[in-house]
Design an enzyme around this catalytic site. Sequence first.
Site, PDB file in Angstrom:
ATOM      1  N   GLU A 155       0.790  -1.234   0.000  1.00 52.73           N
ATOM      2  CA  GLU A 155       0.000   0.000   0.000  1.00 52.73           C
ATOM      3  C   GLU A 155       0.824   1.287   0.000  1.00 52.73           C
ATOM      4  OE1 GLU A 155      -2.706  -0.463   3.294  1.00 52.73           O
ATOM      5  OE2 GLU A 155      -3.334  -2.436   2.624  1.00 52.73           O
ATOM      6  N   ASN A 196       1.849  -5.177  -3.088  1.00 58.20           N
ATOM      7  CA  ASN A 196       0.459  -5.507  -2.751  1.00 58.20           C
ATOM      8  C   ASN A 196      -0.345  -4.236  -2.442  1.00 58.20           C
ATOM      9  OD1 ASN A 196      -1.578  -7.511  -1.985  1.00 58.20           O
ATOM     10  ND2 ASN A 196      -1.205  -6.917   0.147  1.00 58.20           N
ATOM     11  N   HIS A 232     -10.766  -6.344  -1.402  1.00 57.67           N
ATOM     12  CA  HIS A 232     -11.763  -6.189  -0.336  1.00 57.67           C
ATOM     13  C   HIS A 232     -12.953  -5.497  -0.996  1.00 57.67           C
ATOM     14  CE1 HIS A 232      -8.863  -7.308   2.691  1.00 57.67           C
ATOM     15  NE2 HIS A 232      -8.020  -6.408   2.243  1.00 57.67           N
ATOM     16  N   GLU A 262      -6.216 -10.868  -0.647  1.00 55.75           N
ATOM     17  CA  GLU A 262      -6.990 -10.623   0.587  1.00 55.75           C
ATOM     18  C   GLU A 262      -8.490 -10.589   0.293  1.00 55.75           C
ATOM     19  OE1 GLU A 262      -5.521  -7.154   2.668  1.00 55.75           O
ATOM     20  OE2 GLU A 262      -3.430  -7.631   2.213  1.00 55.75           O
ATOM     21  N   ASP A 264     -12.229 -10.604   0.242  1.00 58.03           N
ATOM     22  CA  ASP A 264     -13.430 -10.739   1.068  1.00 58.03           C
ATOM     23  C   ASP A 264     -14.529  -9.889   0.448  1.00 58.03           C
ATOM     24  OD1 ASP A 264     -12.687  -8.174   2.045  1.00 58.03           O
ATOM     25  OD2 ASP A 264     -11.857  -9.004   3.878  1.00 58.03           O
TER      26      ASP A 264
HETATM   27  O1  G3I Z   1      -4.040  -7.819  19.389  1.00 59.13           O
HETATM   28  C1  G3I Z   1      -4.535  -6.595  19.927  1.00 59.13           C
HETATM   29  C2  G3I Z   1      -5.227  -6.838  21.228  1.00 59.13           C
HETATM   30  O2  G3I Z   1      -4.291  -7.299  22.163  1.00 59.13           O
HETATM   31  C3  G3I Z   1      -5.879  -5.541  21.683  1.00 59.13           C
HETATM   32  O3  G3I Z   1      -6.612  -5.783  22.854  1.00 59.13           O
HETATM   33  C4  G3I Z   1      -6.822  -5.007  20.616  1.00 59.13           C
HETATM   34  C5  G3I Z   1      -7.438  -3.672  21.003  1.00 59.13           C
HETATM   35  O4  G3I Z   1      -7.712  -2.878  19.877  1.00 59.13           O
HETATM   36  O5  G3I Z   1      -6.088  -4.814  19.458  1.00 59.13           O
HETATM   37  C6  G3I Z   1      -5.519  -6.014  18.942  1.00 59.13           C
HETATM   38  O6  G3I Z   1      -4.809  -5.706  17.776  1.00 59.13           O
HETATM   39  C7  G3I Z   1      -5.582  -5.453  16.634  1.00 59.13           C
HETATM   40  C8  G3I Z   1      -5.180  -6.472  15.571  1.00 59.13           C
HETATM   41  O7  G3I Z   1      -5.791  -6.173  14.357  1.00 59.13           O
HETATM   42  C9  G3I Z   1      -5.551  -7.904  15.966  1.00 59.13           C
HETATM   43  O8  G3I Z   1      -6.933  -8.041  16.060  1.00 59.13           O
HETATM   44  C10 G3I Z   1      -5.260  -4.059  16.153  1.00 59.13           C
HETATM   45  O9  G3I Z   1      -5.788  -3.108  17.080  1.00 59.13           O
HETATM   46  C11 G3I Z   1      -5.872  -3.821  14.797  1.00 59.13           C
HETATM   47  O10 G3I Z   1      -5.429  -2.560  14.302  1.00 59.13           O
HETATM   48  C12 G3I Z   1      -5.410  -4.910  13.843  1.00 59.13           C
HETATM   49  O11 G3I Z   1      -6.041  -4.679  12.607  1.00 59.13           O
HETATM   50  C13 G3I Z   1      -5.455  -5.366  11.514  1.00 59.13           C
HETATM   51  C14 G3I Z   1      -5.133  -4.347  10.432  1.00 59.13           C
HETATM   52  O12 G3I Z   1      -4.694  -5.006   9.272  1.00 59.13           O
HETATM   53  C15 G3I Z   1      -4.018  -3.407  10.889  1.00 59.13           C
HETATM   54  O13 G3I Z   1      -2.800  -4.097  11.059  1.00 59.13           O
HETATM   55  C16 G3I Z   1      -6.482  -6.380  11.011  1.00 59.13           C
HETATM   56  O14 G3I Z   1      -6.609  -7.430  11.968  1.00 59.13           O
HETATM   57  C17 G3I Z   1      -6.008  -6.971   9.691  1.00 59.13           C
HETATM   58  O15 G3I Z   1      -7.040  -7.758   9.136  1.00 59.13           O
HETATM   59  C18 G3I Z   1      -5.680  -5.847   8.724  1.00 59.13           C
HETATM   60  O16 G3I Z   1      -5.169  -6.420   7.535  1.00 59.13           O
HETATM   61  C19 G3I Z   1      -4.913  -5.507   6.473  1.00 59.13           C
HETATM   62  C20 G3I Z   1      -3.730  -6.052   5.695  1.00 59.13           C
HETATM   63  O17 G3I Z   1      -2.638  -6.229   6.548  1.00 59.13           O
HETATM   64  C21 G3I Z   1      -3.367  -5.099   4.544  1.00 59.13           C
HETATM   65  N1  G3I Z   1      -4.515  -4.845   3.706  1.00 59.13           N
HETATM   66  C22 G3I Z   1      -5.713  -4.397   4.373  1.00 59.13           C
HETATM   67  C23 G3I Z   1      -6.091  -5.383   5.486  1.00 59.13           C
HETATM   68  C24 G3I Z   1      -7.379  -4.985   6.135  1.00 59.13           C
HETATM   69  O18 G3I Z   1      -7.246  -3.743   6.787  1.00 59.13           O
END
Ligand code: G3I
Length: 344
Positions: A155, A196, A232, A262, A264
């Site tokens: 990105e 990506n 997405h 990715e 969905d």
């Molecule tokens: O693990 C912590 C947890 O300990 C905490 O209590 C909680 C509170 O907010 O946060 C948890 O972490 C979160 C994590 O996902 C796991 O669930 C983060 O806040 C959250 O920001 C994170 O979001 C991820 C996001 O990328 C940012 O990294 C999503 O799961 C993940 O699906 C998403 O994936 C991205 C790809 O990497 C790139 N393309 C877009 C895609 C969707 O946004």
Amino acid sequence: MKYLFMPVITFVLICTLAYDGVPRPARSLRAIADERRLLIGACVSTRHLQANEDYRATLANEFNSIVAENDMKFHRLQPRKGEFAFGNADRLVAFAKENDMSVRGHTLMWHDSVPAWLKETAWSKEELREILKTHIETVLERYKGKIFAWDVVNEAITDEGEWRESIWYDTLGEDFLFDAFRWARETDPNTKLFYNDYSAEPVNTKSDRIYALVQDMKENGVPIDGVGFQLHIRAEDELDVESIRENIRRLANLGLEVHFTEVDVRIRKPVTEEKLALQAQRYRELMELFLSEPNCTAFLTWGVSDRYSWIPGHFEGYDDALLFDRAFLPKPAYEALYQSIEQN
Ligand code: G3I
């Protein structure tokens, strides 16, 4: 009193109807994909992998590839400068090995998921370059031979076709991207290197810019093997299949592969049978497109079951974007994907 329960009963009934899984075929999605040498995968979280048996079983039975949803991002792998934390990523790779699955790597460099220690200091160009180089070399060295493709850069371009502001671009300039790919290739010459991004699947301003970028890389000998289309999408939006095809083909003409990285298809709530059918249609359209273009070499969904998904946290009013429902039962989308593979 009975009037009080009516809305509750109706709601439960609607949910039951909507989530009644489609019949599970005798052979799994993975079985028919394996037979056709198709790579079909899903993103995985180590937390759910450890906690939920249905999650593990669905992954191992239905997919032949995995990618870490978060566990291989920069902040997870290097939470403190020079201190790498490979535990969760290693567990994913071990799970894949036990179940004879391949692993995609996601992601070495992104504007998001930058650890606090990296954000909080004003690094010089030389220092930041060294940090990036060390990160890429350390991670690729560890997973040499175990990860078949990496999203080296994620990105980096905005929807307007400009460089996205990030700690990397702001400090290192455009070269950051080329260096990252070169270091990756030098460390693991056998893993495939991908750029990506999202919303750049059809021909548009963003995908034009990405095309120009990867064309420039090819012309200047910067190693790159493919472009990841995140995909997405929303069930209610028509898919411009022919425009996506045009984009896939111009990348093929540069000698590049395309991974659907990715996928969905989110649904605006409330979920109805009609919306699930529309979602299934989108999955079918995507799989048919994927199967019809020879440089499309991997199809991964961004999650396994609607039980765990990033969608509700990011898109208010949307959910249920995946192939399996909250009880890990296959949805019409699963059936559509299955049939399109079987019939092609
Ligand atoms: O693990 C912590 C947890 O300990 C905490 O209590 C909680 C509170 O907010 O946060 C948890 O972490 C979160 C994590 O996902 C796991 O669930 C983060 O806040 C959250 O920001 C994170 O979001 C991820 C996001 O990328 C940012 O990294 C999503 O799961 C993940 O699906 C998403 O994936 C991205 C790809 O990497 C790139 N393309 C877009 C895609 C969707 O946004």
